[in-house]
Scaffold this motif. Structure first.
Motif, PDB file in Angstrom:
ATOM      1  N   SER A   1      48.419  12.787  18.902  1.00 20.55           N
ATOM      2  CA  SER A   1      48.333  13.921  19.783  1.00 20.55           C
ATOM      3  C   SER A   1      49.322  14.843  19.604  1.00 20.55           C
ATOM      4  N   GLY A   2      48.994  16.361  20.118  1.00 25.74           N
ATOM      5  CA  GLY A   2      50.090  17.217  19.975  1.00 25.74           C
ATOM      6  C   GLY A   2      51.029  17.180  21.233  1.00 25.74           C
ATOM      7  N   VAL A   3      51.998  17.739  21.115  1.00 22.34           N
ATOM      8  CA  VAL A   3      53.062  17.664  22.295  1.00 22.34           C
ATOM      9  C   VAL A   3      53.001  18.977  23.254  1.00 22.34           C
ATOM     10  N   ASP A   4      52.612  18.760  24.367  1.00 21.23           N
ATOM     11  CA  ASP A   4      52.356  19.632  25.434  1.00 21.23           C
ATOM     12  C   ASP A   4      53.474  19.866  26.095  1.00 21.23           C
ATOM     13  N   ALA A   5      54.632  20.329  25.536  1.00 24.66           N
ATOM     14  CA  ALA A   5      56.095  20.601  26.429  1.00 24.66           C
ATOM     15  C   ALA A   5      55.944  21.601  27.421  1.00 24.66           C
ATOM     16  N   LEU A   6      56.594  21.692  28.275  1.00 29.71           N
ATOM     17  CA  LEU A   6      56.550  22.670  29.486  1.00 29.71           C
ATOM     18  C   LEU A   6      56.926  23.908  29.007  1.00 29.71           C
ATOM     19  N   LYS A   7      57.819  24.018  28.085  1.00 30.58           N
ATOM     20  CA  LYS A   7      58.187  25.313  27.573  1.00 30.58           C
ATOM     21  C   LYS A   7      57.320  26.114  26.596  1.00 30.58           C
ATOM     22  N   ALA A   8      56.492  25.275  26.334  1.00 27.85           N
ATOM     23  CA  ALA A   8      55.331  25.720  25.353  1.00 27.85           C
ATOM     24  C   ALA A   8      53.930  26.214  26.066  1.00 27.85           C
ATOM     25  N   ARG A   9      53.942  26.034  27.540  1.00 21.00           N
ATOM     26  CA  ARG A   9      52.808  26.374  28.083  1.00 21.00           C
ATOM     27  C   ARG A   9      52.891  28.041  28.162  1.00 21.00           C
ATOM     28  N   THR A  10      51.564  28.690  28.111  1.00 23.07           N
ATOM     29  CA  THR A  10      51.593  30.182  28.427  1.00 23.07           C
ATOM     30  C   THR A  10      51.943  30.400  29.756  1.00 23.07           C
ATOM     31  N   THR A  11      52.192  31.703  29.875  1.00 24.62           N
ATOM     32  CA  THR A  11      52.706  32.251  31.150  1.00 24.62           C
ATOM     33  C   THR A  11      51.402  32.271  32.064  1.00 24.62           C
ATOM     34  N   TRP A  12      50.078  32.531  31.371  1.00 32.75           N
ATOM     35  CA  TRP A  12      48.840  32.518  32.203  1.00 32.75           C
ATOM     36  C   TRP A  12      48.693  31.408  32.780  1.00 32.75           C
ATOM     37  N   ARG A  13      49.123  30.261  32.077  1.00 33.93           N
ATOM     38  CA  ARG A  13      48.875  28.740  32.345  1.00 33.93           C
ATOM     39  C   ARG A  13      49.679  28.558  33.495  1.00 33.93           C
ATOM     40  N   LEU A  14      50.918  28.765  33.376  1.00 38.28           N
ATOM     41  CA  LEU A  14      52.101  28.634  34.276  1.00 38.28           C
ATOM     42  C   LEU A  14      51.451  29.195  35.799  1.00 38.28           C
ATOM     43  N   ILE A  15      51.059  30.542  35.815  1.00 40.19           N
ATOM     44  CA  ILE A  15      50.369  31.267  37.061  1.00 40.19           C
ATOM     45  C   ILE A  15      49.185  30.449  37.590  1.00 40.19           C
ATOM     46  N   ASN A  16      48.166  29.872  36.623  1.00 39.09           N
ATOM     47  CA  ASN A  16      47.060  29.306  37.321  1.00 39.09           C
ATOM     48  C   ASN A  16      47.226  27.991  37.887  1.00 39.09           C
ATOM     49  N   GLU A  17      48.260  27.124  37.382  1.00 37.31           N
ATOM     50  CA  GLU A  17      48.650  25.937  37.724  1.00 37.31           C
ATOM     51  C   GLU A  17      49.757  25.936  38.394  1.00 37.31           C
ATOM     52  N   PRO A  18      49.758  25.955  39.683  1.00 38.48           N
ATOM     53  CA  PRO A  18      51.099  26.165  40.663  1.00 38.48           C
ATOM     54  C   PRO A  18      51.751  25.067  40.845  1.00 38.48           C
ATOM     55  N   GLU A  19      52.107  24.252  39.778  1.00 37.58           N
ATOM     56  CA  GLU A  19      52.787  23.167  40.253  1.00 37.58           C
ATOM     57  C   GLU A  19      54.303  23.402  40.319  1.00 37.58           C
ATOM     58  N   ASN A  20      55.191  22.469  40.838  1.00 40.32           N
ATOM     59  CA  ASN A  20      56.606  22.794  40.798  1.00 40.32           C
ATOM     60  C   ASN A  20      57.192  22.874  39.429  1.00 40.32           C
ATOM     61  N   ALA A  21      56.841  22.088  38.581  1.00 38.20           N
ATOM     62  CA  ALA A  21      57.494  21.872  37.191  1.00 38.20           C
ATOM     63  C   ALA A  21      56.903  23.399  36.767  1.00 38.20           C
ATOM     64  N   ASN A  22      55.698  23.865  36.779  1.00 36.34           N
ATOM     65  CA  ASN A  22      55.447  25.126  36.155  1.00 36.34           C
ATOM     66  C   ASN A  22      56.040  26.298  36.972  1.00 36.34           C
ATOM     67  N   LYS A  23      56.119  26.165  38.321  1.00 40.01           N
ATOM     68  CA  LYS A  23      57.034  27.381  39.066  1.00 40.01           C
ATOM     69  C   LYS A  23      58.249  27.365  38.623  1.00 40.01           C
ATOM     70  N   GLY A  24      58.957  26.181  38.100  1.00 38.58           N
ATOM     71  CA  GLY A  24      60.054  26.403  37.887  1.00 38.58           C
ATOM     72  C   GLY A  24      60.243  27.054  36.447  1.00 38.58           C
ATOM     73  N   GLU A  25      59.515  26.886  35.400  1.00 31.58           N
ATOM     74  CA  GLU A  25      59.652  27.530  34.386  1.00 31.58           C
ATOM     75  C   GLU A  25      59.179  28.867  34.456  1.00 31.58           C
ATOM     76  N   LEU A  26      58.258  29.096  35.306  1.00 32.96           N
ATOM     77  CA  LEU A  26      57.644  30.458  35.463  1.00 32.96           C
ATOM     78  C   LEU A  26      58.891  31.489  36.125  1.00 32.96           C
ATOM     79  N   TYR A  27      59.816  30.752  37.104  1.00 32.29           N
ATOM     80  CA  TYR A  27      60.621  31.406  37.737  1.00 32.29           C
ATOM     81  C   TYR A  27      61.912  31.631  36.526  1.00 32.29           C
ATOM     82  N   TRP A  28      62.049  30.940  35.752  1.00 34.30           N
ATOM     83  CA  TRP A  28      63.143  31.109  34.633  1.00 34.30           C
ATOM     84  C   TRP A  28      62.821  32.419  33.682  1.00 34.30           C
ATOM     85  N   ARG A  29      61.508  32.113  33.314  1.00 34.26           N
ATOM     86  CA  ARG A  29      61.102  33.594  32.676  1.00 34.26           C
ATOM     87  C   ARG A  29      61.093  34.740  33.295  1.00 34.26           C
TER      88      ARG A  29
END
Length: 377
Positions: free
Chosen positions: A241-269
């Motif tokens: 199966s493919g690698v679903d790394a946090l840095k490879a997630r789209t910005t729209w997905r980070l916004i729609n999935e407000p988890e702590n890890a996604n918030k951290g990546e969105l905050y960095w961008r």
């Protein structure tokens, strides 16, 4: 106007030269790192340039931010050093007046940085992850080049094949060294080999060889010969199966999935885009040149401020990812704080306010001795 056009022209010249130098340095460093990954078996040697291109594209927003900061600092420092700033100040220009032409030059670059970090950054990480995953998920023998020792993807086997056929399914003079789960070292050699697929797995069939097993615990060595020996290689389709790394997630997905890890990546961008804006204000507010100090002082300050700011950005990202701080509070504290410091610093230099003068206005003046004597009389 001559004032605006001259500043933008010199900024463009300095930015272009700085960008070329930074791209050359970063490209060389990433090329060495990518070649090292290819030699370890993490990257397909045939796709080194493709992986390098994706990696450089992913770092472009950081390179543009640093190049913009250095170009503004070097341009203003040169104008101070050549007394050009004194001429502009004598003609009625103020330090705050330099902010508008600098922003007119910088705003297209700031827009490109924002688009890169929000959309291109996750896309390049996804493409690089897919290339690495596709090469790692291949069978171990499929990655072996004839006449070369090749380590397996797990790092527990080393393969060597003297000659190979065009389809890669058969070979001669095979050598395999592996370490089992119990620590037993196994060395297998055979005159020929063949890869036979069974269901969704691949099996290596060795013919006319011998197998040497040595256990480091009891110091016993076992040697056996065989006419045909089979072993499983490769992985199943479920494991590929493919690698679903946090840095490879789209910005729209980070916004729609407000988890702590996604918030951290969105905050960095978002923080990278705000960092570029604040560095422009910081360059205008803090740049000053002493002709006796040379050029190294401003450059050292530039690199120190850039490294410090990005380190603070990474530290706050970890805090947001772990849930210690909220994303909005971190944005206000770090980037809002830097923005206010830059504005206050610019206001201080614009109005030529010194700390001593400000303290005299703030604190009440002490009565002199003559005034005190007159009051006594």
């Amino acid at each position: 106007m001559l004032f605006h056009s001259s500043i933008r022209t010199e900024l463009a010249r300095s930015f272009g030269a700085t960008l070329v130098v930074l791209f050359t340095i970063i490209l060389t460093m990433l090329l060495i790192r990518t070649l090292g990954a290819a030699s370890r078996g993490s990257v397909n040697p045939e796709e080194v340039m493709l992986v390098l291109g994706y990696t450089v594209l992913g770092y472009t927003q950081t390179i543009l931010t640093l190049a913009l900061f250095i170009s503004i600092v070097s341009t203003l420092a040169r104008m101070y050093r050549d007394s050009e700033m004194i001429i502009w100040f004598a003609s009625g220009r103020s330090l705050a007046g330099f902010l508008w032409p600098v922003l007119r030059f910088a705003w297209p670059i700031l827009v490109v940085i924002t688009l890169l970090v929000l959309f291109v950054w996750p896309w390049t990480n996804l493409q690089t992850a897919e290339l690495r995953d596709r090469f790692t998920s291949r069978g171990d023998l499929e990655r072996v080049a004839p006449g070369q020792f090749q380590e397996s993807s797990s790092g527990r086997r080393v393969f060597f094949i003297d000659k190979d056929t065009a389809d890669g399914n058969e070979g001669r003079n095979v050598f395999i060294s592996s370490i089992e789960d119990d620590g037993t070292e196994v060395v297998t050699s055979a005159a020929s080999r063949k890869v036979e697929p069974v269901d969704d797995r691949s099996f290596l069939v060795l013919r006319n060889g011998q197998r040497l097993e040595s256990n480091p615990d009891n110091k016993r060595v076992k040697v056996s010969e065989f006419e045909e020996y089979g072993a499983q290689i490769g992985v199943s389709a479920v494991q590929r199966s493919g690698v679903d790394a946090l840095k490879a997630r789209t910005t729209w997905r980070l916004i729609n999935e407000p988890e702590n890890a996604n918030k951290g990546e969105l905050y960095w961008r978002v923080g990278v885009a705000l960092t570029a804006i604040n560095l422009v204000l910081l360059a205008v507010a803090t740049t000053v040149s002493n002709p006796r100090a040379g050029r190294s002082g401003n450059m050292m300050f530039t690199l120190f401020a850039f490294i410090l700011y990005f380190n603070l950005l990474n530290i706050t990202q970890r805090m947001v990812s772990t849930g210690r701080f909220s994303m909005s509070a971190s944005l206000i504290v770090l980037h809002g704080g830097v923005f206010m410091v830059c504005l206050l610093w610019l206001l201080k230099r614009h109005n030529n306010i010194s700390l001593r003068t400000w303290m005299r206005k703030l604190l009440p003046a002490k009565p002199s001795a003559e005034a005190a004597a007159g009051g006594t009389a």
